[in-house]
Design an enzyme around this catalytic site. Structure first.
Site, PDB file in Angstrom:
ATOM      1  N   ASP A  15      77.237 -24.790 -15.659  1.00  0.00           N
ATOM      2  CA  ASP A  15      77.813 -25.673 -16.526  1.00  0.00           C
ATOM      3  C   ASP A  15      77.833 -26.559 -16.207  1.00  0.00           C
ATOM      4  O   ASP A  15      76.966 -26.794 -14.367  1.00  0.00           O
ATOM      5  CB  ASP A  15      79.772 -25.273 -16.448  1.00  0.00           C
ATOM      6  CG  ASP A  15      80.182 -26.926 -16.909  1.00  0.00           C
ATOM      7  OD1 ASP A  15      79.370 -28.164 -17.148  1.00  0.00           O
ATOM      8  OD2 ASP A  15      81.040 -26.717 -16.404  1.00  0.00           O
ATOM      9  N   ASP A  17      79.099 -30.979 -15.877  1.00  0.00           N
ATOM     10  CA  ASP A  17      79.554 -31.372 -14.663  1.00  0.00           C
ATOM     11  C   ASP A  17      81.197 -30.110 -14.013  1.00  0.00           C
ATOM     12  O   ASP A  17      81.519 -29.748 -14.612  1.00  0.00           O
ATOM     13  CB  ASP A  17      80.862 -32.221 -16.305  1.00  0.00           C
ATOM     14  CG  ASP A  17      80.103 -33.372 -16.812  1.00  0.00           C
ATOM     15  OD1 ASP A  17      79.338 -34.409 -16.651  1.00  0.00           O
ATOM     16  OD2 ASP A  17      79.791 -32.798 -17.912  1.00  0.00           O
TER      17      ASP A  17
END
Lengths: 191, 191
Positions: A15, A17
Site C-alpha cells: 500500500d 498511504d
C-alpha cells in the site's frame, strides 16, 4: 544469510498511504499550519485525523486530499526506500493503492512513485478501490479492512489510526518486514 | 430461465479499451481525418493500427492517446452498456484496465465510467499494468497476453488485432458472453 538461489520469490503487494508515503504527517502539517493547533500524536491512537479534530474542521482535512499536488509531494515513510529496493531484488513487488475514489490522485501517485521508486515500472502499479481483487503472497497495509477477502497474508503497517487493531501481524517499521520475510523464507526452505 | 436465488455469483473482470470503449474506432477516425486515408478494416486483421499504417505515421497514432481528453470521449462498444448492467445485477463486476503506462488517462477513464456505467463505483475500478495481479472467475479482454498468469478463465473479446489468436474462447459481441455465462452457470448448478 540466505543464498540468493535459495530464496523463494514472493509476490508482495504494498500500500502507499501511511506505508510508503507519510500522508498523515502531511495532513497534520497543513492542519497545524492553518489552525495554529498543536496535535498530540500520543492522544490520536485509534483515530483518523479527520475524526480526531474538532468536527467543524473535518471537511478541511478531507479537502487537503482533494487539492491538486497533495499526493505528488508527500514525504517518505522512514526505511521504505531502502527496504523496498532490497525486496525488489529477490521478489515481485506490486504497489497497490486505493486511489480510484480520488481520481486526480492517480496521476500524482504515479509521478511520486517514479520519483522515489524509479525501478518500479508501470506494470507493477495498481490503483484500485476494493483490494480483494488483488492476488499476492503478502499485502502490507495500514487498513485492516483491506485484508477482508485477501487470499494471502495481511501484514498491518503500524499507524496511529490502527493502533487498537489486534487481529493481524503488525510491523512498526520497514526493517521489521525484512526480518519477518527472511525468517518465514528460511522456514519454507527447510520444510 | 434461471431463478435469481440459484445463480452462482461470479466475479467478472472486464477490460475497457476495445471491450467497453471503442478505442480503435476513435483512433481510425482521427487518423483518417488527419491524413485523408481510408482504412480498410478487412485488411487490418492481426494488426494494431499503429503497426498497420505507414511507419512514418506510427508515432502520430500513439500521440492521439497521449492527448488530454482522448480517453474521456471514447464511443461505446455495442451492447456493453446493456449486458454489463444485466451482469451487474447478479454478479460482482470489476473494471480492470491497463492504464498506469499513460498516467493522465486514469482520471479520464474514471470519468468515462461514471458517465456510461454510473452504477459501477470506485471500489470496483482497477487501473493497473500487469493484470496477473487480479483474481476473478473471468477476465474479458482483447489482449491474450493478459491471460498469462491469470488464474480464472480468459475470454477473448474479438478485435481486429487479435483475429489470428486461437488459444482462447472468443466472443464477437456482448450478447455472446451473456449466453456463455448462462450456459456455464446452468452447468455448475446441476453438478
Amino acid at each position: 544469510m540466505l543464498r540468493k538461489e535459495n530464496v523463494m520469490k514472493k509476490r508482495i503487494a504494498i500500500d502507499m498511504d501511511e506505508v510508503m508515503a507519510d500522508t498523515l504527517e502531511a495532513l497534520i502539517d497543513r492542519y497545524q499550519n492553518d489552525f495554529n493547533i498543536e496535535i498530540d500524536r500520543t492522544d490520536m491512537e485509534g483515530w483518523h485525523l479527520e475524526d480526531y479534530v474538532d468536527p467543524e474542521h473535518k471537511q478541511k482535512i478531507l479537502n487537503y486530499m482533494m487539492q491538486r499536488g497533495f499526493f505528488e509531494n508527500l514525504p517518505l515513510i522512514e526505511g521504505a526506500q531502502e527496504t523496498i529496493e532490497k525486496l525488489h531484488r529477490d521478489h515481485e513487488i506490486f504497489i497497490v493503492t486505493a486511489a480510484t475514489q480520488l481520481p486526480h490522485s492517480m496521476e500524482e501517485k504515479v509521478k511520486w512513485l517514479n520519483k522515489h521508486f524509479p525501478y518500479i515500472g508501470w506494470r507493477n502499479m495498481v490503483m484500485c478501490g476494493d483490494k480483494s481483487i488483488v492476488i499476492a503472497d503478502y499485502l502490507i497495509d495500514d487498513h485492516a479492512h483491506n485484508f477482508d477477502g485477501f487470499k494471502g497474508e495481511g501484514i498491518l503497517f503500524h499507524s496511529l489510526h490502527n493502533a487498537k487493531e489486534t487481529r493481524y501481524k503488525r510491523i512498526y517499521a520497514w526493517t521489521e518486514f525484512e526480518e519477518l520475510l527472511n525468517s518465514s523464507l528460511s522456514h519454507s526452505i527447510q520444510t
